[in-house]
Design an enzyme around this catalytic site. Sequence first.
Site, short mmCIF file in Angstrom:
data_model
loop_
_atom_site.label_atom_id
_atom_site.label_comp_id
_atom_site.label_asym_id
_atom_site.label_seq_id
_atom_site.Cartn_x
_atom_site.Cartn_y
_atom_site.Cartn_z
N GLY A 20 -1.48 -6.60 -7.31
CA GLY A 20 -0.57 -6.42 -6.18
C GLY A 20 -0.90 -5.16 -5.41
O GLY A 20 -0.02 -4.46 -4.92
N GLY A 24 3.17 -2.12 -0.89
CA GLY A 24 4.17 -1.36 -1.63
C GLY A 24 3.58 -0.31 -2.57
O GLY A 24 2.66 0.44 -2.22
N ILE A 25 4.12 -0.27 -3.78
CA ILE A 25 3.75 0.76 -4.75
C ILE A 25 2.31 0.55 -5.24
O ILE A 25 1.59 1.51 -5.51
CB ILE A 25 4.77 0.74 -5.90
N GLY A 26 1.88 -0.71 -5.30
CA GLY A 26 0.50 -1.00 -5.71
C GLY A 26 -0.49 -0.44 -4.70
O GLY A 26 -1.51 0.16 -5.07
N TYR A 171 15.22 -10.99 -13.67
CA TYR A 171 14.31 -9.89 -13.28
C TYR A 171 14.31 -8.83 -14.39
O TYR A 171 13.24 -8.38 -14.84
CB TYR A 171 14.74 -9.28 -11.95
N1 LIG Z 1 10.52 -1.15 -5.25
C1 LIG Z 1 11.34 -0.78 -6.22
O1 LIG Z 1 12.45 -0.24 -5.99
C2 LIG Z 1 10.94 -0.99 -7.65
C3 LIG Z 1 11.81 -0.50 -8.64
C4 LIG Z 1 11.45 -0.68 -9.98
C5 LIG Z 1 10.27 -1.33 -10.29
N2 LIG Z 1 9.47 -1.82 -9.31
C6 LIG Z 1 8.24 -2.52 -9.71
O2 LIG Z 1 7.16 -2.01 -8.96
C7 LIG Z 1 6.15 -3.02 -8.87
C8 LIG Z 1 5.65 -3.11 -7.43
O3 LIG Z 1 6.70 -3.56 -6.62
P1 LIG Z 1 6.84 -3.13 -5.08
O4 LIG Z 1 8.16 -2.49 -4.96
O5 LIG Z 1 5.63 -2.43 -4.62
O6 LIG Z 1 6.96 -4.59 -4.43
P2 LIG Z 1 6.14 -5.28 -3.24
O7 LIG Z 1 5.96 -4.35 -2.10
O8 LIG Z 1 6.86 -6.57 -3.01
O9 LIG Z 1 4.72 -5.55 -3.87
C9 LIG Z 1 4.57 -6.48 -4.89
C10 LIG Z 1 3.12 -6.86 -4.98
O10 LIG Z 1 3.00 -7.87 -5.99
C11 LIG Z 1 2.25 -8.93 -5.47
N3 LIG Z 1 2.54 -10.21 -6.08
C12 LIG Z 1 3.71 -10.89 -6.07
N4 LIG Z 1 3.58 -12.07 -6.70
C13 LIG Z 1 2.28 -12.14 -7.11
C14 LIG Z 1 1.53 -13.10 -7.80
N5 LIG Z 1 2.05 -14.29 -8.17
N6 LIG Z 1 0.23 -12.84 -8.07
C15 LIG Z 1 -0.33 -11.68 -7.66
N7 LIG Z 1 0.33 -10.73 -6.99
C16 LIG Z 1 1.63 -10.96 -6.72
C17 LIG Z 1 2.60 -8.95 -3.99
O11 LIG Z 1 1.64 -9.69 -3.30
P3 LIG Z 1 2.02 -10.56 -2.01
O12 LIG Z 1 1.84 -9.60 -0.89
O13 LIG Z 1 1.03 -11.67 -2.04
O14 LIG Z 1 3.43 -11.04 -2.18
C18 LIG Z 1 2.59 -7.47 -3.68
O15 LIG Z 1 1.28 -7.00 -3.46
C19 LIG Z 1 6.77 -4.30 -9.40
O16 LIG Z 1 6.32 -4.52 -10.72
C20 LIG Z 1 8.26 -4.00 -9.40
O17 LIG Z 1 8.96 -4.73 -10.39
C21 LIG Z 1 9.77 -1.64 -7.99
#
Ligand SMILES: NC(=O)c1ccc[n+]([C@@H]2O[C@H](COP(=O)([O-])OP(=O)(O)OC[C@H]3O[C@@H](n4cnc5c(N)ncnc54)[C@H](OP(=O)(O)O)[C@@H]3O)[C@@H](O)[C@H]2O)c1
Length: 312
Positions: A20, A24-26, A171
Amino acid sequence: MAWSTTDIPCQRGRVALVTGGSAGIGLATARALAARGARTVLACRDVDRGRAAAAGLAGPADVVRLDLGSLESVRRAAAEVRDRYGRLDVLVNNAGVMFPPRPYTEDGFETHFGVNHLGHFALTVLLLDAMRQVPGSRIVTVTSLAHRIAPGGFDAAGARSGDGRRSVAAYGRSKLANLMFSRELQRRLADEGAETVSLAAHPGLSATALWHGDAPAPLRPVGRAALRFLARPPGRAAEPVLRAATDHRVPGGAHLAPGRLVETRGAPAPARSSRVSRDARAQLDLWELSEELTGVRYGQRTTSPRAARRHG
Ligand SMILES: NC(=O)c1ccc[n+]([C@@H]2O[C@H](COP(=O)([O-])OP(=O)(O)OC[C@H]3O[C@@H](n4cnc5c(N)ncnc54)[C@H](OP(=O)(O)O)[C@@H]3O)[C@@H](O)[C@H]2O)c1
């Protein structure tokens, strides 16, 4: 101890894969690793989006197609990484979904559990042959404060049933699974004397696309308020992940998070883990269930001895 991204040591000569990594964070994690010289591999569902993200990084970056909701895609991505690079220094299991549009993955698993946990479980085990001999190699699995709301108790029927599309509990369970997986993996790596360590990290809160899912109506105002007051930009939210990935003083088995204000602010520090996440028996049970569901087993050879010598 205070820590910021300026403390990331030079990553030149290292290969780092971020799932990912296109958003976002990735993306923030990939950006910081590439800026310090790591060859950074963005493992993404949408390859075009991945390429656009890779083009904006300050260091060498590649893209690998990966859909964590398809075990076939996970196997292909792992084989591509092993063949292309031969070794992996850093694996960041970051990708995640919350309130996804579809209830089940291609393989019939509840989507949160299938994508957030099972996909990463299979990917990691399939990449271990490229990591376990690499000195200083680190696997970071991204979890969440939400792991604390989950009671545990994973089973095969639960993994395949229940419409979790709008379920906070689903979740939370998947993020609990992430944390338990990272701990059981650490135990196994230590037992076999591998060079690799496994850690967990959570980012606190960040207003990323993760929050654009179809949340249950009563939760929406709570989510909005939490983000308004507690969210940090992805670059800051990525700090615990980056520290876990690069600070060799942080040992395997650690779980990092922002150090202050209920783990939403401050420099990365040891996080609080729920009681069930620390239960070694429950970790083992989850591991065995994950092997059964994915058909991917720890200790299974994925690289032929000849290929290993070629990359050695
Ligand atoms: N944001 C928060 O407040 C928060 C809090 C606690 C934990 N987290 C954790 O932080 C991590 C990153 O989240 P984020 O906040 O950066 O969210 P995000 O911006 O939605 O990014 C999520 C990433 O995961 C990818 N992804 C989703 N489904 C996938 C799949 N089936 N196969 C491969 N890649 C996939 C997305 O790709 P697409 O662009 O293709 O959808 C996107 O690149 C997650 O594990 C989340 O649970 C986030």
